[in-house]
Design a protein around this motif. Structure first.
Motif, PDB file in Angstrom:
ATOM      1  N   VAL A 155      -1.543  -2.753 -13.287  1.00 26.59           N
ATOM      2  CA  VAL A 155      -2.006  -4.022 -12.878  1.00 26.59           C
ATOM      3  C   VAL A 155      -2.636  -3.720 -11.411  1.00 26.59           C
ATOM      4  CG1 VAL A 155      -1.645  -6.359 -12.515  1.00 26.59           C
ATOM      5  CG2 VAL A 155      -0.437  -5.174 -14.211  1.00 26.59           C
ATOM      6  N   GLU A 156      -3.833  -3.975 -11.436  1.00 16.10           N
ATOM      7  CA  GLU A 156      -4.576  -3.794 -10.050  1.00 16.10           C
ATOM      8  C   GLU A 156      -5.218  -5.110  -9.605  1.00 16.10           C
ATOM      9  OE1 GLU A 156      -5.230  -1.063  -8.048  1.00 16.10           O
ATOM     10  OE2 GLU A 156      -4.796   0.731  -9.352  1.00 16.10           O
ATOM     11  N   PHE A 176       1.978  -0.195  -5.358  1.00 13.23           N
ATOM     12  CA  PHE A 176       1.283   0.232  -4.233  1.00 13.23           C
ATOM     13  C   PHE A 176       0.490  -0.890  -3.407  1.00 13.23           C
ATOM     14  CE2 PHE A 176       1.335   2.528  -8.166  1.00 13.23           C
ATOM     15  CZ  PHE A 176       1.447   3.945  -7.739  1.00 13.23           C
ATOM     16  N   VAL A 177       0.291  -0.760  -2.347  1.00 16.65           N
ATOM     17  CA  VAL A 177      -0.642  -1.568  -1.350  1.00 16.65           C
ATOM     18  C   VAL A 177      -1.615  -0.576  -0.776  1.00 16.65           C
ATOM     19  CG1 VAL A 177      -0.305  -3.273   0.437  1.00 16.65           C
ATOM     20  CG2 VAL A 177       1.481  -3.177  -1.151  1.00 16.65           C
ATOM     21  N   ALA A 178      -2.870  -0.957  -0.558  1.00 17.86           N
ATOM     22  CA  ALA A 178      -3.732  -0.331   0.209  1.00 17.86           C
ATOM     23  C   ALA A 178      -4.714  -1.382   0.787  1.00 17.86           C
ATOM     24  CB  ALA A 178      -4.301   0.637  -0.727  1.00 17.86           C
ATOM     25  N   PRO A 179      -5.371  -0.911   1.896  1.00 12.38           N
ATOM     26  CA  PRO A 179      -6.685  -1.780   2.167  1.00 12.38           C
ATOM     27  C   PRO A 179      -7.935  -0.937   1.827  1.00 12.38           C
ATOM     28  CG  PRO A 179      -5.807  -0.293   3.963  1.00 12.38           C
ATOM     29  CD  PRO A 179      -4.905  -0.197   3.066  1.00 12.38           C
ATOM     30  N   VAL A 180      -8.697  -1.602   1.091  1.00 12.43           N
ATOM     31  CA  VAL A 180     -10.131  -1.208   0.498  1.00 12.43           C
ATOM     32  C   VAL A 180     -11.024  -1.964   1.315  1.00 12.43           C
ATOM     33  CG1 VAL A 180     -11.231  -1.007  -1.433  1.00 12.43           C
ATOM     34  CG2 VAL A 180      -8.976  -0.716  -1.644  1.00 12.43           C
ATOM     35  N   TRP A 216       0.624  -2.107  -9.388  1.00  9.68           N
ATOM     36  CA  TRP A 216       1.754  -1.658  -9.771  1.00  9.68           C
ATOM     37  C   TRP A 216       1.796  -0.917 -11.182  1.00  9.68           C
ATOM     38  CZ3 TRP A 216       1.347  -7.013  -9.588  1.00  9.68           C
ATOM     39  CH2 TRP A 216       1.560  -7.736 -10.968  1.00  9.68           C
ATOM     40  N   VAL A 217       2.402   0.068 -11.671  1.00 10.46           N
ATOM     41  CA  VAL A 217       2.569   0.543 -12.759  1.00 10.46           C
ATOM     42  C   VAL A 217       3.825   0.549 -13.370  1.00 10.46           C
ATOM     43  CG1 VAL A 217       2.114   2.964 -13.784  1.00 10.46           C
ATOM     44  CG2 VAL A 217       0.958   2.515 -11.982  1.00 10.46           C
TER      45      VAL A 217
END
Length: 118
Positions: A39-40, A7-11, A70-71
């Motif tokens: 893992v974040e 996963f990739v996301a802007p926060v 990722w998971v």
């Protein structure tokens, strides 16, 4: 070698702690439903590229940081069974869109079969 969801996301920077709390809750759900590791990662050294980069890929705006997560699963079959349970788990209902700590529409995600593990 198992299976991995990435996963990739802007926060928004102001939502870092809210995102961390959501990520902790979600990681508990993933583990409960068969994942072996979650893992974040909060972007720390994410350079701008000449052609593309994480910021462009995730449509990052000023005041946001890209997270990379990722998971890990024991197998693709375990992942498929686990995801079904994760999606049915009431804890994964994020609530109204305006209350979420990030814009899920800009999240990039996918499943990956490892080809090298060192």
């Amino acid at each position: 070698m198992g299976y991995v969801d990435g996963f990739v996301a802007p926060v928004p920077d102001a939502n870092k702690e809210r995102y961390r709390a959501l990520a902790k809750m979600a990681s508990d759900v993933f583990i409960e439903h068969g994942a072996t590791r979650v893992v974040e990662n909060w972007g720390d050294d994410v350079p701008d590229g000449e052609v593309t980069d994480y910021a462009r890929a995730a449509h990052k705006k000023d005041g946001e940081t890209v997270v990379f997560s990722w998971v890990e699963w024991p197998s693709k079959d375990a992942r498929d069974r686990g995801w079904e349970k994760v999606m049915a788990d009431e804890r994964m209902n994020p609530g109204p869109e305006e209350e979420r700590p990030f814009d899920a529409k800009r999240m990039i995600y996918g499943g990956f079969a490892p080809i090298v593990e060192a």
